[in-house]
Enzyme design. Structure first.
Site, PDB file in Angstrom:
ATOM      1  N   GLU A  38      33.592  -3.905  -2.146  1.00  0.00           N
ATOM      2  CA  GLU A  38      34.218  -4.206  -0.862  1.00  0.00           C
ATOM      3  C   GLU A  38      35.743  -4.308  -0.978  1.00  0.00           C
ATOM      4  OE1 GLU A  38      32.622  -3.885   1.677  1.00  0.00           O
ATOM      5  OE2 GLU A  38      30.537  -4.107   1.040  1.00  0.00           O
ATOM      6  N   CYS A  83      27.707 -12.297   4.139  1.00  0.00           N
ATOM      7  CA  CYS A  83      28.414 -11.787   2.953  1.00  0.00           C
ATOM      8  C   CYS A  83      29.907 -11.682   3.211  1.00  0.00           C
ATOM      9  CB  CYS A  83      27.869 -10.420   2.546  1.00  0.00           C
ATOM     10  SG  CYS A  83      26.235 -10.522   1.810  1.00  0.00           S
ATOM     11  N   HIS A 129      28.375  -5.290  -2.916  1.00  0.00           N
ATOM     12  CA  HIS A 129      27.054  -5.205  -2.285  1.00  0.00           C
ATOM     13  C   HIS A 129      26.119  -4.346  -3.141  1.00  0.00           C
ATOM     14  CE1 HIS A 129      28.110  -6.687   1.930  1.00  0.00           C
ATOM     15  NE2 HIS A 129      26.939  -7.226   1.682  1.00  0.00           N
TER      16      HIS A 129
HETATM   17  N1  PCA Z   1      23.374  -9.752   2.479  1.00  0.00           N
HETATM   18  C1  PCA Z   1      23.809 -10.169   3.800  1.00  0.00           C
HETATM   19  C2  PCA Z   1      23.849 -11.675   3.729  1.00  0.00           C
HETATM   20  C3  PCA Z   1      23.190 -12.061   2.457  1.00  0.00           C
HETATM   21  C4  PCA Z   1      23.000 -10.805   1.719  1.00  0.00           C
HETATM   22  O1  PCA Z   1      22.551 -10.712   0.577  1.00  0.00           O
HETATM   23  C5  PCA Z   1      25.135  -9.547   4.229  1.00  0.00           C
HETATM   24  O2  PCA Z   1      25.421  -8.405   3.819  1.00  0.00           O
HETATM   25  O3  PCA Z   1      25.889 -10.166   4.964  1.00  0.00           O
END
Ligand code: PCA
Length: 213
Positions: free
Chosen positions: A81, A141, A164
């Site tokens: 990210e 997240c 992610h």
């Molecule tokens: N993914 C979600 C919230 C928790 C997770 O593991 C997100 O991408 O916001």
């Protein structure tokens, strides 16, 4: 005491039995990478409790580096990210949640403070699918990434970022037509990310001129 590297993952959500982010994060707890000792912590997938727990961890551990992990099951690759935005706007607005800012008087966004290009090259060299991402979304997240960067805004020497992960293979077996990755490959990508972050952080610490208070 060696500096701590805080590595967060999340609890399962959305009907899943596991969240690969926590499955992977917990594999690192107590490991030594470079000068850092990894401390893994699991966050709930609820905005306020997650942010409270993160604030508590940062206060307790005083991490020398922070990396958040989360599941983005709709993505086929590991995504690094680049930006956290000051916006909480979950897809399904329920349970009293509304569209809101994460930090009322905080800046609109923060850039990740980790060497994204070097992390991506390290992961790509290992032939693991990965890409940069322009948005961590507007759910928990992103909120955790934003809150981490905000909490550490006056400690620019502390690297902080978010990665992610796609679904693990066991999750994809329960869905149709979704991409997935083995936990071992995701672990390897996270290890390469951490190693890249700490090698840069060490260099920065060594070269850093004394900071004015
Ligand atoms: N993914 C979600 C919230 C928790 C997770 O593991 C997100 O991408 O916001």
């Amino acid at each position: 005491m060696p500096p701590a590297f805080l590595l967060t993952g999340f609890a399962p959500f959305g009907g899943e039995r596991i969240n690969p982010s926590w499955e992977v994060a917990q594999r690192f707890d107590g490991r030594q990478i470079g000068d850092f000792t990894i401390r893994a912590a699991r966050l709930p997938v609820v905005r306020l409790p997650a942010l409270r727990r993160l604030a508590q961890l940062i206060k307790e551990i005083e991490p020398g580096a922070l990396l958040g992990l989360g599941q983005a099951g709709e993505r086929p690759a590991i995504t690094l990210e680049q930006i956290a935005i000051n916006l909480f706007s979950p897809d399904e607005i329920g349970g009293g949640e509304r569209i809101r800012r994460i930090v009322e008087d905080g800046p609109d966004a923060y850039f990740a403070r980790v060497p994204l290009g070097a992390m991506l090259s390290a992961i790509a060299r290992d032939t693991i699918p990965a890409a940069l991402s322009l948005t961590a979304g507007a759910f928990v997240c992103n909120a955790v990434m934003y809150a981490g960067l905000h909490a550490l805004r006056n400690s620019p020497e502390v690297p902080a970022g978010f990665v992610h992960l796609p679904y693990a293979t066991a999750q994809a077996a329960r869905h149709r037509d979704v991409a997935s990755m083995s936990m071992d490959l995701m672990e390897r990508a996270v290890e390469l990310s951490i190693a890249t972050i700490v090698s840069r952080a060490g260099r920065r610490r060594a070269n850093r001129p004394l900071r004015r208070k």
